[in-house]
Design a protein around this motif. Structure first.
Motif, PDB file in Angstrom:
ATOM      1  N   ALA A 482       0.954  -1.341   0.156  1.00  0.00           N
ATOM      2  CA  ALA A 482       0.175   0.008  -0.094  1.00  0.00           C
ATOM      3  C   ALA A 482       0.770   1.283  -0.071  1.00  0.00           C
ATOM      4  O   ALA A 482       0.547   2.284  -0.719  1.00  0.00           O
ATOM      5  N   LEU A 483       1.871   1.404   0.690  1.00  0.00           N
ATOM      6  CA  LEU A 483       2.880   2.496   0.763  1.00  0.00           C
ATOM      7  C   LEU A 483       3.479   2.514  -0.407  1.00  0.00           C
ATOM      8  O   LEU A 483       3.779   3.809  -0.908  1.00  0.00           O
ATOM      9  N   TRP A 484       4.004   1.365  -1.200  1.00  0.00           N
ATOM     10  CA  TRP A 484       4.636   1.579  -2.562  1.00  0.00           C
ATOM     11  C   TRP A 484       3.621   2.204  -3.574  1.00  0.00           C
ATOM     12  O   TRP A 484       4.006   3.285  -4.168  1.00  0.00           O
ATOM     13  N   ASP A 485       2.311   1.809  -3.768  1.00  0.00           N
ATOM     14  CA  ASP A 485       1.365   2.435  -4.420  1.00  0.00           C
ATOM     15  C   ASP A 485       1.117   3.799  -4.162  1.00  0.00           C
ATOM     16  O   ASP A 485       0.727   4.655  -4.672  1.00  0.00           O
ATOM     17  N   LEU A 486       0.996   4.287  -2.763  1.00  0.00           N
ATOM     18  CA  LEU A 486       0.804   5.333  -2.349  1.00  0.00           C
ATOM     19  C   LEU A 486       1.987   6.601  -2.886  1.00  0.00           C
ATOM     20  O   LEU A 486       1.808   7.633  -3.506  1.00  0.00           O
ATOM     21  N   ALA A 487       3.122   6.086  -2.700  1.00  0.00           N
ATOM     22  CA  ALA A 487       4.371   6.580  -3.042  1.00  0.00           C
ATOM     23  C   ALA A 487       4.410   7.133  -4.760  1.00  0.00           C
ATOM     24  O   ALA A 487       4.816   8.020  -5.234  1.00  0.00           O
ATOM     25  N   ILE A 488       3.926   5.821  -5.506  1.00  0.00           N
ATOM     26  CA  ILE A 488       3.911   6.037  -6.947  1.00  0.00           C
ATOM     27  C   ILE A 488       2.796   7.365  -7.185  1.00  0.00           C
ATOM     28  O   ILE A 488       3.036   8.224  -8.337  1.00  0.00           O
ATOM     29  N   LEU A 489       1.875   7.232  -6.433  1.00  0.00           N
ATOM     30  CA  LEU A 489       0.570   8.183  -6.513  1.00  0.00           C
ATOM     31  C   LEU A 489       1.050   9.564  -6.523  1.00  0.00           C
ATOM     32  O   LEU A 489       0.940  10.510  -7.209  1.00  0.00           O
ATOM     33  N   LEU A 490       2.041   9.772  -5.295  1.00  0.00           N
ATOM     34  CA  LEU A 490       2.407  11.151  -4.939  1.00  0.00           C
ATOM     35  C   LEU A 490       3.553  11.516  -5.796  1.00  0.00           C
ATOM     36  O   LEU A 490       3.424  12.631  -6.382  1.00  0.00           O
ATOM     37  N   GLU A 491       4.225  10.757  -6.535  1.00  0.00           N
ATOM     38  CA  GLU A 491       5.535  11.045  -7.290  1.00  0.00           C
ATOM     39  C   GLU A 491       4.792  11.433  -8.640  1.00  0.00           C
ATOM     40  O   GLU A 491       5.385  12.226  -9.363  1.00  0.00           O
TER      41      GLU A 491
END
Length: 843
Positions: A482-491
């Motif tokens: 979940a944190l990886w997907d969130l980081a991709i969304l933020l980036e």
């Protein structure tokens, strides 16, 4: 009625051909077993089965084969029925309409003396004679499927074809081979003799040797070759003396001996007709592998490690191992905790699927971005193996494991939390504390409500796991994903507007410059910014719109695409030279240019307004209002959670900071409530008003009406209106979470509708421009003889004309490729070739 000579010749030819066909048909049916058996035996002999059988077995095989062939031939003769000319005439007659051959042999039965009957019969005979002129030979029926149900004839034919391609057909005629084998067996029975073979390892590709026929006193044999010796006759008469194997206490007089060549030495067969050979061993060296420099970070965070491998014959397999270099890790923050044990990574190396493998130069490419060791010190080592089982290892390489890097500050923070959780589950409490800190004033830290909602869900899941007694491995892995997907969304973001994507690309590039990113990362971000710039310039050129009132006394700037391109090229050049300060100054100048960017739309002043332009502006305003309302709804949802009544929609007199501590402090850290807020009832009223406004806007003239794009836009707006109404109902029920979800759906639908209307408006403008150009120039395609688009002023090649193109760079590449192609055609006139070369030299 008498037939003419021509008719007789045609009929005889047809009868002979039909008879030949019947012969072929009956021969095939009678002798197909004989032919199939003959082909199979021929294939077996072509593959050299006679060399694998001893004298007695070879004789039995030959006699059995002859008996089988004879039986098949006798069966065929017994089945063969000799065809006759009458049978051929009957078959030919059956294929002709009216059976004319049978008719010509008939006589009139009644009314033979009647002239009318005679005339009718003569006409009938004449018609039958004409039919005979059409007679053609009937081919035989060579289909044997009902006689050979298992397809044995096809098996025999395939075996014969394979023998021709891969066997030795000349062996079939060498019938003396079996006699030689028989004579050899007799000689063995009469007196002592010997045989010896050498079989090199299969991976060497060398042929086998029959030592009885080798007259050379010296031999070179690959290491690992198998030597086989057989003695015949009275035991003890013959023996083997050798110094090339590592056998211990062998019996030299054993009748059957097998040993492997391990070193150079002498091989002797002692006894009648004995022989001696000096053996030189060809050593099989262990394979070698070398790392070609340090690993490089490719686009998207992929790791690329070049390597080379060599072997005497072939490298059969290889692996790369990656182990954490714990001594080199900066043990601070989340990495201060002892890491959980993880197995060393072992990944197979890519090897050529075909061709030689003795010299390999390749690259290992893998994505380690999501691994806990990404961007941490590791130890790399490669190993390869050959067919003999020998291995070779490369030197250890202490490097930083390449992985994707994140330049958005919040995305980088999320990735660090993810890394800490994967490093050790003991970091769960620390990561939760960091998430709580980020939750304070969360709306200022996140760009979109979706990313904020995902962050809150991940934080709540981590807190629930810790409260239930600890963080297990499965939950930890789910949190990491979940944190990886969130980081991709933020980036990367969800930005669809060209201006917003351009600003985002600028921010990422500026962050990479400050953090000292790798040249490959700089190049990737620069390419992203160029693409965003091209899309933004195209949007400005194709759809002029209001971009805000200029400040009093301010000065608006008008720049061309070439000027912006030159500035970006200069920025990239400075970054490649390491002059980051100067690059940062130019980046600031570029940002100032973009703030006041204008694009001229032609020489005729302001053109006619775009159809539906006011409606699109109203829709954009409605979208911004919906975004503000969604932000207020999310704030209301946070207030409900702090008050311990999630989803109940209690009216609040003021709203504190999101994510404020729940232990009582921070009571003064409240923010001013929006003037339109004040509880979910007010939010529901605002949502109803927005839904009604959207409904009224759909009744106005919109771009693309009657076009597929326009219909798609109306569908999306209707979907957005339904989502708004459902959000209003959820707010009235006090379900803030459901309302927030429906508001997100509404905003997404409105964005899609605006995109569709923008496409429709652009298409209308292009069609209108093409029509105007065609009417002025008389050229229906709106282009000059060189394929360039004409503008309204009749000039070509201007900046305005270039900006109107869909893809200027693709057009330039196409023209350059066309120039190169024409310059390579040497049959063109010399003057034209000289002109083309001068053009290529210039560009």
């Amino acid at each position: 009625m008498a037939k003419t000579k021509a008719e007789t010749t045609t009929l005889d030819r047809a009868l002979r051909g039909t008879l030949v066909g019947i012969w072929a048909e009956r021969l095939a049916r009678a002798f197909w077993p004989f032919l199939s058996i003959a082909l199979l035996l021929w294939a077996v002999l072509a593959f050299g089965v006679q060399t694998l059988l001893s004298g007695g077995w070879s004789t039995a095989f030959g006699l059995g084969a002859l008996a089988l062939l004879l039986a098949a031939f006798v069966w065929g003769v017994w089945r063969l029925s000799i065809p006759t000319r009458a049978q051929a005439a009957r078959r030919l007659d059956q294929t002709l309409p009216g059976r004319p051959l049978t008719t010509l042999a008939d006589r009139v039965a009644i009314g033979e003396d009647d002239p009318g009957t005679q005339a009718l019969w003569a006409a009938h005979m004449a018609r039958m004679s004409r039919l005979l002129d059409q007679a053609r030979a009937v081919p035989g029926d060579l289909r044997l499927a009902r006689f050979d149900r298992y397809g044995l004839r096809f098996i025999a034919a395939t075996a014969a074809a394979v023998a021709v391609l891969f066997g030795a057909p000349a062996r079939v005629t060498d019938l003396a081979e079996m006699a030689q084998l028989s004579g050899r067996a007799e000689a063995i029975a009469l007196g002592p003799s010997w045989e010896a073979w050498v079989q090199p390892p299969g991976y060497t590709g060398r042929p086998s040797l029959y030592l009885n026929e080798v007259d050379r006193p010296t031999l070179q044999l690959p290491e690992g070759s198998l030597v086989t010796v057989r003695f015949y006759g009275q035991p003890g008469v013959m023996s083997v003396v050798e110094s090339i194997s590592d056998r211990t206490d062998p019996d030299p007089a054993a009748m059957a001996q097998d040993f492997t060549v391990e070193s150079s030495g002498r091989l002797s067969v002692r006894g009648p007709a004995g022989r001696d050979w000096e053996i030189t061993t060809l050593s099989d060296q262990a394979p070698r592998v070398t790392l070609a420099g340090a690993p490089a970070r490719e686009r998207g965070g992929l790791m690329r490690q070049d390597f080379s491998a060599q072997d005497d014959y072939a490298v059969t397999s290889g692996q790369i191992t990656v182990a954490l270099d714990l001594d080199e890790v900066d043990r601070r923050f989340g990495l201060a905790t002892d890491p959980e044990p993880r197995e060393t990574l072992e990944i197979d190396l890519p090897l050529p699927a075909s061709g030689s493998r003795d010299e390999i130069e390749d690259a290992f490419i893998e994505d380690f971005s999501q691994h806990p060791w990404a961007n941490l010190p590791v130890v790399l080592r490669m190993g390869v193996e050959d067919a003999r089982g020998q291995t070779g290892q490369s030197a250890e390489s202490h490097v930083i494991l390449p992985g994707r890097r994140f330049f958005d500050p919040m995305a980088a923070a999320v990735i660090e939390m993810r890394r800490d959780l994967l490093w050790s589950r003991e970091n769960g409490a620390r990561s939760l504390q960091l998430m709580r800190a980020v939750s304070h004033r969360a709306q200022d830290a996140f760009r979109s409500t979706e990313s904020l909602a995902r962050f809150m869900e991940t934080r709540d899941l981590l807190q629930a796991s810790l409260n239930d007694g600890g963080l297990d491995a499965a939950t930890r892995d789910n949190l990491a994903e979940a944190l990886w997907d969130l980081a991709i969304l933020l980036e990367e973001g969800e930005l669809a507007d060209a201006r917003a994507r351009l600003e985002r690309a600028q921010e990422r590039l500026d962050e990479a410059m400050r953090n000292g990113a790798d040249p490959s990362e700089i190049q990737e971000l620069m390419d992203e910014m160029r693409e965003a710039m091209r899309d933004y310039m195209q949007q400005l050129a194709e759809q002029p719109r209001e971009r805000g009132e200029p400040q009093p006394g301010g000065e608006q700037m008008e720049v061309t695409q070439d000027q912006i391109q030159e500035l970006m090229d200069r920025i990239q050049e400075l970054m490649e030279e390491g002059r980051m300060d100067e690059a940062a100054e130019l980046m600031a100048q570029l940002n100032a240019l973009l703030e006041n960017l204008q694009v001229a739309e032609g020489q005729g002043g302001d053109g006619p307004p775009m159809p539906g332009g006011e409606a699109m502006e109203g829709l954009g305003e409605t979208l911004r209002d919906q975004q503000d309302l969604a932000d207020d709804t999310f704030g209301e949802l946070q207030d409900d959670f702090r008050d311990g009544t999630p989803g109940q929609g209690q009216p609040q007199q003021g709203r504190g900071d999101e994510g404020a501590p729940q232990d009582g402090q921070g009571e003064g850290d409240t923010e001013e409530q929006p003037e339109d807020g004040g509880g979910q009832s007010d939010l529901a009223d605002r949502q109803r008003a927005l839904a009604e406004a959207l409904r009224q806007q759909q009744l106005q003239p919109l771009p693309g009406e009657g076009m597929p794009e326009g219909d798609a836009a109306l569908d999306e707006l209707e979907r957005a209106q339904r989502a708004m109404e459902e959000a209003a109902e959820a707010l009235e029920r006090g379900d803030s979470g459901e309302a927030l979800s429906r508001q997100a759906d509404a905003m997404e639908a409105m964005r899609e509708g605006l995109r569709a209307m923008n496409d429709a408006a652009t298409q209308d403008q292009r069609e209108q421009a093409e029509g105007d150009s065609a009417s002025e120039t008389g050229n229906g395609d709106g282009r000059d003889p060189l394929g360039r688009a004409r503008n309204q002023g009749g000039e070509t090649g201007t900046e305005q004309d270039m900006l109107a193109e869909n893809d200027v760079y693709e057009r330039a590449r196409d023209l350059l490729e066309e120039l190169r192609r024409r310059s390579a055609e040497l049959d063109r006139p010399e003057e034209e070739l000289d002109y083309l070369r001068r053009l290529l030299d210039r560009f």
